[in-house]
Design a protein around this motif. Structure first.
Motif, PDB file in Angstrom:
ATOM      1  N   GLN A   1     -36.561 -64.478 -57.613  1.00 44.76           N
ATOM      2  CA  GLN A   1     -35.147 -65.543 -57.772  1.00 44.76           C
ATOM      3  C   GLN A   1     -34.795 -65.389 -59.036  1.00 44.76           C
ATOM      4  O   GLN A   1     -35.384 -64.909 -60.023  1.00 44.76           O
ATOM      5  CB  GLN A   1     -35.824 -66.834 -57.501  1.00 44.76           C
TER       6      GLN A   1
ATOM      7  N   ASN B   1     -27.747 -56.627 -44.101  1.00 45.17           N
ATOM      8  CA  ASN B   1     -27.950 -58.093 -44.559  1.00 45.17           C
ATOM      9  C   ASN B   1     -27.028 -59.124 -43.457  1.00 45.17           C
ATOM     10  O   ASN B   1     -27.665 -60.191 -43.096  1.00 45.17           O
ATOM     11  CB  ASN B   1     -27.919 -58.467 -45.702  1.00 45.17           C
TER      12      ASN B   1
ATOM     13  N   PRO C   1     -33.665 -60.924 -42.621  1.00 43.63           N
ATOM     14  CA  PRO C   1     -33.268 -60.547 -44.040  1.00 43.63           C
ATOM     15  C   PRO C   1     -33.594 -61.820 -44.749  1.00 43.63           C
ATOM     16  O   PRO C   1     -34.524 -61.359 -45.954  1.00 43.63           O
ATOM     17  CB  PRO C   1     -31.908 -60.353 -43.686  1.00 43.63           C
ATOM     18  N   GLU C   2     -33.472 -62.789 -44.456  1.00 44.65           N
ATOM     19  CA  GLU C   2     -33.703 -64.000 -45.383  1.00 44.65           C
ATOM     20  C   GLU C   2     -35.077 -64.237 -45.496  1.00 44.65           C
ATOM     21  O   GLU C   2     -35.482 -64.892 -46.471  1.00 44.65           O
ATOM     22  CB  GLU C   2     -32.902 -65.429 -44.526  1.00 44.65           C
ATOM     23  N   LYS C   3     -35.845 -64.355 -44.571  1.00 43.23           N
ATOM     24  CA  LYS C   3     -37.319 -64.398 -44.463  1.00 43.23           C
ATOM     25  C   LYS C   3     -38.059 -63.344 -45.584  1.00 43.23           C
ATOM     26  O   LYS C   3     -38.842 -63.644 -46.305  1.00 43.23           O
ATOM     27  CB  LYS C   3     -38.106 -64.171 -43.027  1.00 43.23           C
TER      28      LYS C   3
ATOM     29  N   ARG D   1     -29.678 -67.829 -58.098  1.00 44.00           N
ATOM     30  CA  ARG D   1     -29.664 -66.774 -56.999  1.00 44.00           C
ATOM     31  C   ARG D   1     -30.916 -66.461 -56.635  1.00 44.00           C
ATOM     32  O   ARG D   1     -31.960 -66.279 -57.098  1.00 44.00           O
ATOM     33  CB  ARG D   1     -28.760 -65.504 -57.328  1.00 44.00           C
ATOM     34  N   GLY D   2     -30.964 -66.371 -54.965  1.00 43.26           N
ATOM     35  CA  GLY D   2     -32.248 -65.757 -54.448  1.00 43.26           C
ATOM     36  C   GLY D   2     -32.011 -64.422 -54.532  1.00 43.26           C
ATOM     37  O   GLY D   2     -31.335 -63.630 -54.977  1.00 43.26           O
TER      38      GLY D   2
ATOM     39  N   LYS E   1     -36.445 -62.027 -48.063  1.00 48.48           N
ATOM     40  CA  LYS E   1     -35.637 -62.311 -49.318  1.00 48.48           C
ATOM     41  C   LYS E   1     -36.928 -63.392 -49.886  1.00 48.48           C
ATOM     42  O   LYS E   1     -37.236 -63.443 -51.096  1.00 48.48           O
ATOM     43  CB  LYS E   1     -34.581 -63.051 -49.266  1.00 48.48           C
ATOM     44  N   GLN E   2     -37.174 -64.566 -49.058  1.00 50.55           N
ATOM     45  CA  GLN E   2     -38.133 -65.504 -49.556  1.00 50.55           C
ATOM     46  C   GLN E   2     -39.496 -64.915 -50.018  1.00 50.55           C
ATOM     47  O   GLN E   2     -40.191 -65.628 -50.760  1.00 50.55           O
ATOM     48  CB  GLN E   2     -38.271 -66.649 -48.478  1.00 50.55           C
TER      49      GLN E   2
ATOM     50  N   SER F   1     -31.717 -60.483 -53.292  1.00 48.00           N
ATOM     51  CA  SER F   1     -30.704 -60.029 -52.530  1.00 48.00           C
ATOM     52  C   SER F   1     -31.778 -58.855 -51.549  1.00 48.00           C
ATOM     53  O   SER F   1     -32.586 -58.578 -52.237  1.00 48.00           O
ATOM     54  CB  SER F   1     -29.646 -59.199 -53.383  1.00 48.00           C
ATOM     55  N   LEU F   2     -31.211 -58.563 -50.395  1.00 53.72           N
ATOM     56  CA  LEU F   2     -32.116 -57.756 -49.560  1.00 53.72           C
ATOM     57  C   LEU F   2     -32.355 -56.465 -50.284  1.00 53.72           C
ATOM     58  O   LEU F   2     -33.296 -55.777 -50.236  1.00 53.72           O
ATOM     59  CB  LEU F   2     -31.172 -57.443 -48.358  1.00 53.72           C
TER      60      LEU F   2
END
Lengths: 323, 250
Positions: A229, A198, A218-220, A293-294, A222-223, A296-297
């Motif tokens: 969430q 991550n 990684p961020e994409k 919190r979003g 997670k989205q 996590s990976l």
């Protein structure tokens, strides 16, 4: 030109398909994470990409050099740090590096210069003449990484580089990897440490049962999993039945108790925040902390690889958007 | 520089690097050196006790056996160990051809066995008060026999296992019968016709014949034929070895 290009790569062992037609590209200078549970095909993929194992079908190119047809040219561009610290225990740290340099056809002066620089970087120069068998696990790991860098590779394959290491060695190796990324070295990293991927990788691929489940930043990734969430809340007192009561709140999909905190999974955190405040007032509870919190990976990884309860639908969403 | 020339140069450089590494790790060790030097004397006692032949006449056979065992014993041990410790992966991952790996592993055994052979010869010459008639034949015999049998040992180590015992068992299935069918224990002339036919297939037959020629001038096939067969056997073992190592990566 891509640093690594993998086209329909497949590996069979008898009837067993270890890697099944995977495809991806790694740009020059990119740090690319390759994640997957044990037996997913990570090591087999790395062995095919580095020419250590034959390919059943498909192609792998390293800076345009086919690993099967133009093996030696492709290998000259790579550095490899395998999962095991495969140093020659009977040789000194210096001799290990010199031998590796000779295998890469480097000149004497270049070998000496690189060996000295790398041993200094990894804090082993003072013990360069000692046999590696007397080294700690962390020192052997650092020496393995130094051996992988002796030919100043353009593409570095790292198989679980920090697994099982002490904090000092772990941090040193991470720093060196980050420095290499800044120097435009392409890094192909397999790891079990999702957090490491991550914070280190520009993009990650998740492989499961020999096929790629997802590839993205990684961020994409997670989205992609909105339902992962959550809102984390801690109250000043714990009451029996609180967990069940929280589950009844609107828009809450699931609730988990984690120590003195409750984690409420939702696709709509603002809505849950509102109803949570109303709930606290109604129940005469005082929230000590509330955090949204979003995912996590690690949670994304678990969903994609089916290691925990997850929905096929979500994995399908990821596939559609990411591969 | 032409591509093929650069490739050969790279292969030779890598092979020599592998040979030096193997010598440093596996051969130049007190226990290996002592046991390798003691081996010919133990074999001499086994040969000489109860036989009426003059001790000096045993030297060529003793030397041939010493070369066979010293050249072919270490790589079948070291390669499975390197597979287990994953250091063999270093060779597979490096920009080195499989033939260079096979040549490098064989060279280390050949250099070591040649050195043991020279020491055995020197001690034998002094102890048995015998002489050498053809020094060039002796040097060729030492070098070629060593390389031929070290390549044979490397070839057997291509069997894909991390277990040393498995490789050694297979190797001894071939190595021990060679002693009896190659004219070392039993002169070829005393063998039955089928034995003489099988003897023609053994490189040890020609190695022994060449070394015998170097010491007392007698030969069955002639030094040129002996040399040619040893070179051919070595090339064949190298080629088959490279093929098997390549296949073991599949």
């Amino acid at each position: 030109m891509d640093a690594i290009e993998v086209i329909d790569l497949t590996k069979r062992f008898g009837d067993n398909i270890a890697v099944n037609g995977i495809r991806f590209r790694v740009r020059e200078g990119e740090t690319f994470g390759f994640l997957g549970p044990n037996g997913a095909g990570k090591t087999t993929t790395i062995r095919m990409l580095t020419g250590m194992t034959g390919i059943t079908s498909g192609r792998a190119l390293i800076h345009g050099h086919d690993i099967v047809r133009d093996t030696l040219a492709a290998k000259r561009l790579m550095g490899i740090v395998s999962e095991t610290s495969n140093v020659y225990d009977e040789l000194s740290a210096w001799d290990n590096l010199v031998f590796t340099g000779r295998l890469y056809h480097l000149g004497k002066a270049e070998i000496r210069r690189n060996a000295r620089d790398l041993l200094e970087t990894f804090g082993l120069y003072g013990r360069r003449h000692e046999p590696a068998e007397g080294f700690s696990k962390g020192m052997k790991r650092r020496l393995t990484l130094a051996m992988g860098l002796v030919n100043s590779p353009g593409v570095l394959f790292l198989d679980e580089p920090t697994s099982g290491l002490d904090v000092q060695s772990r941090r040193l190796i991470r720093d060196v990897v980050q420095d290499l990324a800044r120097e435009n070295v392409t890094i192909f990293l397999t790891t079990h440490d999702i957090e490491e991927a991550n914070v280190t990788c520009d993009r990650v691929a998740i492989i499961n049962q020999g096929t790629i489940a997802a590839i993205d930043a990684p961020e994409k990734l997670k989205q992609t999993f909105e339902s992962l969430q959550s809102v984390e809340v801690s109250f000043d007192s714990a009451r029996p039945g609180l967990l069940e009561a929280l589950r009844t709140l609107p828009q809450v999909n699931a609730v988990q108790k984690e120590g003195d905190k409750f984690r409420l999974y939702t696709a709509d955190p603002p809505e849950v925040l509102g109803s949570l405040c109303a709930f606290a007032k109604e129940q005469n509870l005082r929230p000590i902390s509330i955090t949204t919190r979003g995912p996590s990976l690690e949670e994304v990884f678990i969903r994609l690889t089916g290691l925990s309860v997850g929905t096929k639908k979500e994995a399908g969403e990821a596939d559609a958007g990411l591969v | 520089m032409p591509g093929w020339f650069e490739q050969i140069s790279c292969d030779l450089g890598a092979a020599w690097a592998i040979a030096r590494k193997d010598m440093k790790i596996y051969y130049i060790k007190p226990s290996i050196l002592v046991s390798s030097l003691l081996f010919p004397f133990v074999m001499f006692l086994a040969f000489a006790i109860g036989r009426n032949a003059p001790a000096g006449t045993l030297l060529p056979g003793l030397l041939a056996i010493t070369l066979l065992f010293s050249a072919s014993s270490i790589e079948p041990v070291s390669i499975p160990i390197e597979r287990r410790t994953k250091t063999f992966d270093r060779l597979l991952a490096a920009p080195v051809s499989v033939r260079a790996i096979v040549l490098g592993a064989s060279l280390s055994g050949a250099v070591f066995a040649s050195a043991i052979g020279i020491a055995t010869t020197a001690i034998g010459l002094v102890a048995f008060r015998t002489g050498i008639i053809h020094i060039v034949a002796l040097l060729a015999g030492l070098a070629l026999t060593s390389l031929c049998f070290s390549t044979m040992g490397t070839l057997f180590a291509a069997y894909r296992t991390e277990n040393v015992g498995e490789v050694m068992s297979l190797l001894n299935l071939v190595r021990l019968p060679l002693l009896f069918i190659s004219g070392v224990f039993i002169p070829l002339a005393s063998m039955p016709a089928w034995g003489q036919t099988i003897a023609l297939l053994s490189p040890l037959t020609y190695a022994h014949d060449l070394i015998l020629f170097a010491f007392d001038g007698t030969t069955l096939f002639g030094p040129v034929a002996d040399t040619a067969v040893l070179v051919l056997a070595t090339v064949l073992f190298q080629a088959v070895g490279a093929l098997l190592y390549r296949r073991s990566r599949e």
